[in-house]
Design a protein around this motif. Structure first.
Motif, PDB file in Angstrom:
ATOM      1  N   ILE A  91      -4.191  -8.998   2.746  1.00 33.53           N
ATOM      2  CA  ILE A  91      -4.823  -7.748   3.190  1.00 33.53           C
ATOM      3  C   ILE A  91      -3.782  -6.632   3.312  1.00 33.53           C
ATOM      4  O   ILE A  91      -3.951  -5.542   2.759  1.00 33.53           O
ATOM      5  N   ILE A  92      -2.671  -6.932   3.990  1.00 30.78           N
ATOM      6  CA  ILE A  92      -1.679  -5.884   4.261  1.00 30.78           C
ATOM      7  C   ILE A  92      -1.013  -5.408   2.962  1.00 30.78           C
ATOM      8  O   ILE A  92      -0.892  -4.204   2.718  1.00 30.78           O
ATOM      9  N   THR A  94      -2.120  -5.621  -0.119  1.00 30.75           N
ATOM     10  CA  THR A  94      -3.071  -4.895  -0.962  1.00 30.75           C
ATOM     11  C   THR A  94      -3.241  -3.466  -0.453  1.00 30.75           C
ATOM     12  O   THR A  94      -3.232  -2.514  -1.242  1.00 30.75           O
ATOM     13  N   LEU A  95      -3.367  -3.314   0.847  1.00 34.01           N
ATOM     14  CA  LEU A  95      -3.519  -1.966   1.412  1.00 34.01           C
ATOM     15  C   LEU A  95      -2.297  -1.108   1.100  1.00 34.01           C
ATOM     16  O   LEU A  95      -2.426   0.054   0.697  1.00 34.01           O
ATOM     17  N   ILE A  96      -1.099  -1.693   1.289  1.00 32.29           N
ATOM     18  CA  ILE A  96       0.123  -0.916   1.039  1.00 32.29           C
ATOM     19  C   ILE A  96       0.211  -0.538  -0.441  1.00 32.29           C
ATOM     20  O   ILE A  96       0.456   0.618  -0.790  1.00 32.29           O
ATOM     21  N   ALA A  98      -2.152  -0.279  -2.575  1.00 32.17           N
ATOM     22  CA  ALA A  98      -3.238   0.592  -3.020  1.00 32.17           C
ATOM     23  C   ALA A  98      -3.117   2.003  -2.445  1.00 32.17           C
ATOM     24  O   ALA A  98      -3.356   2.988  -3.138  1.00 32.17           O
ATOM     25  N   LEU A  99      -2.765   2.092  -1.172  1.00 25.49           N
ATOM     26  CA  LEU A  99      -2.921   3.380  -0.483  1.00 25.49           C
ATOM     27  C   LEU A  99      -1.623   4.138  -0.271  1.00 25.49           C
ATOM     28  O   LEU A  99      -1.591   5.356  -0.357  1.00 25.49           O
TER      29      LEU A  99
ATOM     30  N   THR B  55       7.217  -6.695   5.289  1.00 28.52           N
ATOM     31  CA  THR B  55       5.856  -6.747   5.820  1.00 28.52           C
ATOM     32  C   THR B  55       5.635  -8.135   6.398  1.00 28.52           C
ATOM     33  O   THR B  55       6.331  -9.069   6.023  1.00 28.52           O
ATOM     34  N   TYR B  66       1.543  -8.686  -4.256  1.00 32.30           N
ATOM     35  CA  TYR B  66       1.924  -7.376  -4.790  1.00 32.30           C
ATOM     36  C   TYR B  66       1.892  -7.401  -6.321  1.00 32.30           C
ATOM     37  O   TYR B  66       1.332  -6.518  -6.968  1.00 32.30           O
ATOM     38  N   TYR B  69      -1.677  -7.577  -7.531  1.00 35.42           N
ATOM     39  CA  TYR B  69      -2.360  -6.291  -7.387  1.00 35.42           C
ATOM     40  C   TYR B  69      -1.937  -5.335  -8.491  1.00 35.42           C
ATOM     41  O   TYR B  69      -2.757  -4.647  -9.089  1.00 35.42           O
ATOM     42  N   VAL B  74      -7.396  -5.700  -6.845  1.00 35.68           N
ATOM     43  CA  VAL B  74      -7.681  -6.627  -5.741  1.00 35.68           C
ATOM     44  C   VAL B  74      -7.962  -8.058  -6.238  1.00 35.68           C
ATOM     45  O   VAL B  74      -7.420  -9.018  -5.690  1.00 35.68           O
TER      46      VAL B  74
END
Lengths: 187, 193
Positions: A91-92, A94-96, A98-99, B55, B66, B69, B74
């Motif tokens: 989750i983390i 992917t968010l980083i 992507a955004l 992270t 990563y 992605y 996703v």
């Protein structure tokens, strides 16, 4: 049963979500949650899992999670604990990805990570003290601990070699004991 | 898209099967993948490692997510991660079964008897590496035999924070490690660590 699975998943998700710096940084959280809070394993078993996790394929954190889950609830438990420990990462990251394109240039992120790293040092130091108390029981253990640490600090050798040597030593000692016992019986 | 996903499964399954010894052991495999496929850009790998290390979560998993992605969004992130952990799960299940069966065997107990102190040493050396990487700066060390040069080696605010947490954790064993990690982030921001 479902409730147990959910608790296993959430516990490992919590551990995965607050592990900064890889498998070893996970140790303080594992000791707290898995050994002290729930009593799912003993400190000794946790050490054995780390030993095996070092020399089996894959990420150590995942290997340890699979071990503990499997021990508790068999194969489904192993899978659930493993999915729990990786869920926050997925989750983390992917968010980083992507955004936030310049996440690590953000001043607040840099300083927060600086503080977290300092805390992680202290937490790992405490975990090491606990582990050493558990793992080093007598003078044989003390010699192995000091010798291994000295070699590791001077040379950069693979953990797999360390584990293999330690196992070999254990087998030799056991075989020697067996030999001595046989001789004793013959007399 | 579908072929990319299939490639992801195959490549990360192989990485999970052959990368032994923790998260950073996956890095050479990732470089190898980037050289052979155009869905993974070799230039983003250093970024990927930096993100993976800072992270939360296991580093190897972060890198795989990563990379996945980057390759296929996703679905790619999820599939690369699942492919990476599958070999681990299978191997550990087999090892766990074996260990259960032979738990009373004296050669197995004998191996663990010498293995535990060695593992304690492995973890201690890892702790030392984390300490030197985040608190000591050997680069600033000068040969001048002065106390200030000795002190200059340390990142003093971080050293003080680490000592405080160490002492606090020794006296109040009930406080959860997560509390310290969150406090560390706050203190880090306030004091610009």
């Amino acid at each position: 049963m479902l409730k147990n699975y959910l608790r296993l998943f959430l516990t490992f998700a919590r551990i995965g979500g607050f592990t900064f710096g890889g498998g070893y940084a996970m140790l303080p959280l594992l000791q707290r949650e898995v050994v002290e809070k729930y009593g799912w394993t003993t400190e000794e078993e946790l050490m054995d899992y780390y030993a095996v996790g070092q020399c089996t394929p894959g990420v150590i954190a995942v290997n340890v999670a699979t071990f503990i889950g499997k021990k508790l609830y068999g194969i489904p438990g192993g899978i659930i604990a493993t999915l729990g420990v990786v869920a926050p990462s997925v989750i983390i990251i992917t968010l980083i990805a992507a955004l936030i394109s310049n996440f690590f240039e953000n001043e607040y992120v840099i300083h927060a990570l600086g503080g977290i790293r300092a805390v992680v040092c202290a937490l790992i130091a405490q975990a090491v003290i606990k582990m050493t108390k558990t793992g080093v029981k007598d003078w044989v253990g003390a010699v192995i601990f000091v010798a291994t640490l000295a070699v590791l600090l001077v040379f950069s050798i693979s953990p797999i070699i360390v584990v293999a040597c330690a196992i070999a030593l254990g087998l030799i000692i056991e075989a020697a004991k067996g030999h001595a016992a046989k001789k004793g019986a013959q007399k | 898209m579908l072929t990319t996903l299939l490639h992801l499964i195959w490549e990360f399954f192989k990485t999970g099967l052959f990368a032994i010894g923790g998260g950073l052991a996956t890095v050479p495999f990732i470089y190898d993948i980037a050289e052979r496929y155009d869905w993974l850009d070799i230039a983003v790998i250093p970024d990927m490692i930096a993100v993976g290390e800072s992270t939360p979560g296991p580093i190897g998993i972060n890198i795989a997510t990563y990379a996945g992605y980057n390759a296929a969004g996703v679905p790619g992130a999820i599939i690369a991660t699942l492919a990476l952990i599958t070999p681990s799960i299978i191997v550990i299940m087999i090892v766990a079964k074996f260990l259960q069966k032979f738990a009373q065997n004296r050669f197995v107990t004998g191996s663990f008897y010498t293995l535990r102190p060695a593992v304690a040493a492995l973890i201690a050396s890892a702790a030392w590496q984390v300490f030197t990487a985040s608190i000591i700066n050997l680069g600033t060390f000068t040969a001048a035999p002065a106390f200030s040069s000795f002190l200059g080696m340390f990142d003093l605010p971080k050293l003080i924070l680490a000592l405080c947490v160490f002492l606090a954790g020794t006296f109040w064993k009930k406080i959860h490690p997560i509390v310290y990690i969150v406090l560390g982030a706050i203190v880090g921001i306030i004091f610009k660590m």
